[in-house]
Enzyme design. Structure first.
Site, PDB file in Angstrom:
ATOM      1  N   ARG A  40       0.823  -1.217   0.000  1.00 23.91           N
ATOM      2  CA  ARG A  40       0.000   0.000   0.000  1.00 23.91           C
ATOM      3  C   ARG A  40       0.854   1.263   0.000  1.00 23.91           C
ATOM      4  NH1 ARG A  40      -5.459  -1.423   3.480  1.00 23.91           N
ATOM      5  NH2 ARG A  40      -5.975  -3.298   2.299  1.00 23.91           N
ATOM      6  N   ASP A 150     -15.833   6.773  11.003  1.00 23.86           N
ATOM      7  CA  ASP A 150     -14.663   6.036  10.527  1.00 23.86           C
ATOM      8  C   ASP A 150     -13.457   6.969  10.543  1.00 23.86           C
ATOM      9  OD1 ASP A 150     -14.505   3.155   8.917  1.00 23.86           O
ATOM     10  OD2 ASP A 150     -12.832   4.480   8.469  1.00 23.86           O
TER      11      ASP A 150
END
Length: 279
Positions: A40, A150
């Protein structure tokens, strides 16, 4: 020459990232996550055009209030979810918890129901809760609100948009899908927009669970599923006890299928696997 992720990140840089993420949001990027972090991070560097990992981290980690630090957190957090995921939870809500909650609130003359989806990802979970609540409550006499939070600003944008590919909504029971999702033609295919009556129940907001929570109210139930698996035991224990403080008496905490409160000191009453009550 093409540089692989295994070659471009050093042990020191991996530790720098792990320590920074743990300090910021409690996520434990242990050695088993090294390959994920490398892949990532490599993608993020390609997107930014930066070639030197150490130089990138020097700049980003020095400014945790910067947009690029937010993007780094976005790319390192996992956001796997689906509508009505772990259906036993929704069955418990529909068949046991909500009928008992409604009866209890009616006796007390209260019409207010509050829920929290902590770690809401791209929105399927809180929208599933809204769909279930609308179906279970029946009439419009209830004051219902769902807080959906979130740490990833990227997934919150998707959630707020409320548009999903056809394959993403197949897990919604057909009768509920017809009432709650509106088909839209998108680039030659059909996507589904969450209906206004469902969207109106949900409020999305950024929240780092490790920081102070900018609200004082309590909730009738909290969904925090497949979030705590990324935390170590001390962080899990701290979070679970903070959830206790935010639940109404008789409220319920739902955790993910691979999460339990075993090994954590807490006051919750075990109801069934991954479902815990505040007495």
């Amino acid at each position: 020459m093409l540089v692989t992720t295994a070659e471009f990140i050093t042990e020191r840089d991996f530790r720098r990232i792990s320590d920074a993420v743990y300090e910021y949001c409690g996520i434990n990027l242990h050695d088993g996550k090294r390959e994920l972090v490398q892949a990532r991070l490599a993608k993020r560097l390609r997107q930014t055009g930066v070639q030197n990992v150490s130089a990138y981290l020097d700049g980003v980690l020095a400014r945790p209030d910067s947009e690029e630090f937010t993007q780094l957190i976005n790319c390192l957090t996992t956001n796997l979810t689906s509508f009505f995921r772990e259906s036993a939870h929704f069955q418990f809500l529909a068949e046991k918890f909500l009928p008992e909650l409604m009866a209890r609130k009616r006796r007390a003359g209260i019409n207010r129901i509050r829920a929290w989806s902590a770690g809401c990802s791209t929105g399927e979970e809180p929208y599933s809760l809204a769909i279930q609540l609308l179906d279970s409550l029946g009439d419009g006499s209830w004051d219902v609100r769902i807080l959906a939070t979130d740490i990833s600003t990227h997934v919150l944008r998707i959630a707020e948009n409320g548009l999903y590919e056809k394959s993403r909504v197949e897990s919604v029971p057909p009768a509920l899908r017809h009432k709650s999702l509106i088909p839209e033609r998108q680039a030659g295919s059909v996507a589904y927009r969450v209906a206004p009556q469902v969207r109106s129940l949900v409020r999305f907001a950024y929240l780092n669970l490790m920081e102070s929570w900018p609200f004082n109210g309590t909730f009738d139930f909290i969904f925090c599923r497949n979030v705590m698996i990324y935390f170590d035991k001390p962080t899990q224990q701290k979070l679970v006890n903070r959830f206790w403080d935010r639940l109404e008496k008789g409220g319920v905490l739902f955790t993910g299928h691979s999460e339990s409160l075993t090994g954590i000191e807490h006051s919750f009453r075990y109801i069934q696997p991954t479902i815990y009550g505040r007495h």
